[in-house]
Write a protein that holds these residues in place. Structure first.
Motif, PDB file in Angstrom:
ATOM      1  N   SER A 145       0.721  -1.338   0.221  1.00  0.00           N
ATOM      2  CA  SER A 145       0.506   0.050   0.012  1.00  0.00           C
ATOM      3  C   SER A 145       0.564   1.671  -0.068  1.00  0.00           C
ATOM      4  CB  SER A 145      -0.677  -0.055   1.018  1.00  0.00           C
ATOM      5  OG  SER A 145      -1.873  -1.278   0.971  1.00  0.00           O
ATOM      6  N   ARG A 146       1.809   1.199   0.810  1.00  0.00           N
ATOM      7  CA  ARG A 146       2.872   2.675   0.686  1.00  0.00           C
ATOM      8  C   ARG A 146       3.727   2.433  -0.110  1.00  0.00           C
ATOM      9  NH1 ARG A 146       6.746   4.830   0.950  1.00  0.00           N
ATOM     10  NH2 ARG A 146       7.917   5.522   2.762  1.00  0.00           N
ATOM     11  N   TYR A 149       0.990   3.845  -2.983  1.00  0.00           N
ATOM     12  CA  TYR A 149       0.879   5.351  -2.695  1.00  0.00           C
ATOM     13  C   TYR A 149       2.022   6.302  -3.322  1.00  0.00           C
ATOM     14  CZ  TYR A 149       0.008   9.548   0.333  1.00  0.00           C
ATOM     15  OH  TYR A 149      -0.376  10.775   0.547  1.00  0.00           O
ATOM     16  N   GLU A 150       3.404   5.901  -2.617  1.00  0.00           N
ATOM     17  CA  GLU A 150       4.068   6.857  -2.807  1.00  0.00           C
ATOM     18  C   GLU A 150       4.496   7.157  -4.170  1.00  0.00           C
ATOM     19  OE1 GLU A 150       8.039   5.326  -1.345  1.00  0.00           O
ATOM     20  OE2 GLU A 150       9.287   7.061  -2.415  1.00  0.00           O
ATOM     21  N   PHE A 153      -0.491   6.956  -6.221  1.00  0.00           N
ATOM     22  CA  PHE A 153      -1.565   6.580  -5.268  1.00  0.00           C
ATOM     23  C   PHE A 153      -2.042   8.716  -5.137  1.00  0.00           C
ATOM     24  CE2 PHE A 153      -3.705   1.853  -4.830  1.00  0.00           C
ATOM     25  CZ  PHE A 153      -3.957   2.445  -6.214  1.00  0.00           C
ATOM     26  N   GLN A 154      -0.394   8.463  -4.622  1.00  0.00           N
ATOM     27  CA  GLN A 154      -1.037  10.236  -3.327  1.00  0.00           C
ATOM     28  C   GLN A 154      -1.420  11.157  -4.828  1.00  0.00           C
ATOM     29  OE1 GLN A 154       2.096  11.514  -1.702  1.00  0.00           O
ATOM     30  NE2 GLN A 154       3.777  10.675  -3.502  1.00  0.00           N
ATOM     31  N   LEU A 192      -5.935   4.063   7.134  1.00  0.00           N
ATOM     32  CA  LEU A 192      -5.454   4.792   6.069  1.00  0.00           C
ATOM     33  C   LEU A 192      -6.825   5.346   5.260  1.00  0.00           C
ATOM     34  CD1 LEU A 192      -2.881   1.507   4.280  1.00  0.00           C
ATOM     35  CD2 LEU A 192      -2.362   4.345   5.450  1.00  0.00           C
ATOM     36  N   TRP A 196      -5.628   8.693   3.696  1.00  0.00           N
ATOM     37  CA  TRP A 196      -5.694   9.089   2.637  1.00  0.00           C
ATOM     38  C   TRP A 196      -7.065   9.359   2.065  1.00  0.00           C
ATOM     39  CZ3 TRP A 196      -2.441   4.260   1.204  1.00  0.00           C
ATOM     40  CH2 TRP A 196      -1.056   4.266   1.842  1.00  0.00           C
ATOM     41  N   ARG A 199      -6.891  12.429  -0.365  1.00  0.00           N
ATOM     42  CA  ARG A 199      -6.417  11.806  -2.336  1.00  0.00           C
ATOM     43  C   ARG A 199      -7.256  11.120  -2.483  1.00  0.00           C
ATOM     44  NH1 ARG A 199      -0.851  14.535  -1.843  1.00  0.00           N
ATOM     45  NH2 ARG A 199      -0.413  14.951  -0.319  1.00  0.00           N
ATOM     46  N   ILE A 201      -8.216   8.082  -2.470  1.00  0.00           N
ATOM     47  CA  ILE A 201      -8.620   6.706  -2.573  1.00  0.00           C
ATOM     48  C   ILE A 201      -9.169   6.663  -1.510  1.00  0.00           C
ATOM     49  CG2 ILE A 201      -6.473   5.208  -1.499  1.00  0.00           C
ATOM     50  CD1 ILE A 201      -4.344   7.433  -2.025  1.00  0.00           C
TER      51      ILE A 201
END
Ligand code: HXC
Ligand code: NAP
Length: 291
Positions: A145-146, A149-150, A153-154, A192, A196, A199, A201
């Motif tokens: 996920s991280r 995201y980086e 997704f962000q 999350l 998130w 964003r 998400i």
């Protein structure tokens, strides 16, 4: 009452499929599915692809995901990229996400399905065995996920579906490792979703009950398939992989556009009613005693 959709027990595509959702529900989407080479993850990949999605299926065994991808593409006509990664190893996760983005230019949906489990009494579970399951299920879900995201997704938004379980809701013999790991993932889903959400998400958990034709049921069958156990399930049966895949499709799709931070339990009501703590069960499994 609705009958379950047909399924097959092997890691093969369904010979026939009747659409219940709009066939282009995920048209032009890309899904990254860990554990997508087998069991529930394989069926999720198939059902997503039947609804217009391209997929990345990723697990430790390259041969497993490559074989699965060939079957999935042959049946659905959609592209499937098989990648090797270990969710416990962030460098391999980063490399896989980079490869996915290079191939497709985007990822819209992440399904965290990779997991490890076995029956073992807590008193015989080695420290490393507990840690290993926490690493795969919990840290692995965070790691993928991280990284997504980086890397995507962000900036672009996305949808995350975490495959969890109901084990920790009431406490389950022989399952302190998996129950703790999956409960932590359900907490992660809520954290999350809150952090998130701005964003764009969405993050949800999908918690299956015992599902036929899976490694999970083969390993945990002693807990879940006895006739008395089935009788206490309100729907009087185990579920199948297509039922889980349909629920994942719902959560990943625009049908769930205002749903985030939830746990969708798909277990026929099993966790509400199931039998549990028999000392006989706790004694019946002989596992390693090394600590
Ligand atoms: C007790 C066990 C064990 C067992 C392994 N260990 N199997 N302990 N009983 N049956 C211990 C080992 O002795 C070791 O501890 C530690 O766990 C790590 O084992 P390894 O084999 O070194 O790890 P690894 O090769 O990474 O394999 C991970 C695994 C394996 C989880 C142990 O089974 C695996 O790869 N599983 C993936 C597939 C899977 O489990 N699918 C089912 C998911 S079903 P020591 O101390 O000796 O070093 C699921 C259902 C949930 O999650 C809910 C259902 C209702
Ligand atoms: P499965 O086929 O064994 O799926 C687990 C997958 O995870 C495998 O494809 C495995 O592939 C992959 N995996 C394991 N460790 C990994 C790692 N370190 N890195 C990357 N991939 C890894 O079992 P399943 O029964 O279908 O379970 C699928 C999901 O549903 C799991 O999250 C499970 O907890 C959940 N669930 C299942 C049931 C059930 O009744 N079956 C019930 C509740 C919840 P490799 O070996 O190639 O890595």
């Amino acid at each position: 009452m609705a009958q379950p959709p047909p399924d097959v027990s092997e890691d093969d595509c369904l010979p026939e499929y009747r659409y219940l959702f709009c066939p282009d529900l995920l048209r032009d989407q890309v899904a990254f599915i860990t554990g997508g080479g087998s069991g529930i993850g394989f069926r999720i990949a198939e059902i997503f692809m039947r609804h217009g999605c391209r997929t990345v299926i990723a697990s430790r065994s390259q041969s497993r995901v490559s074989t699965a991808a060939s079957k999935l593409t042959a049946t659905t006509g959609q592209q499937c990229l098989p990648l090797s990664l270990d969710v416990c190893s962030p460098p391999t996760v980063m490399a896989a996400v980079d490869a996915a983005l290079k191939e497709f230019g985007k990822v819209d949906i992440l399904v965290n399905g990779a997991a490890g489990n076995f029956l073992c009494p807590a008193g015989r579970l080695s420290f490393n065995a507990f840690k290993k399951v926490m690493d795969i299920d919990t840290a692995g879900t965070f790691n993928v996920s991280r990284v997504l995201y980086e890397k995507f997704f962000q900036e672009h938004g996305g949808v995350i579906v975490n495959i969890t379980a109901t084990l920790g809701r009431r406490g389950q013999v022989l399952q302190v490792h998996a129950g703790s790991a999956k409960a932590a993932v359900d907490a992660m889903t809520r954290h999350l979703a809150v952090e998130w959400g701005p964003r764009n998400i969405r993050v949800n958990s999908l918690a299956p009950g015992p599902i036929s034709g899976t490694e999970g049921l083969r390993r945990l069958g002693a807990l879940a398939t006895g006739s008395s156990y089935i009788q206490v399930n309100p729907l009087q049966r185990v579920g199948n992989k297509t039922e889980i895949a349909h629920s994942a499709l719902f959560l990943a799709s625009p049908l769930a556009s205002y749903i985030t931070g939830t746990v969708l339990v798909v277990d026929g009501g099993m966790w509400l009613a199931s039998q549990n703590s028999t000392l006989g069960l706790a004694d019946m499994v002989v596992g390693p005693t090394k600590l």
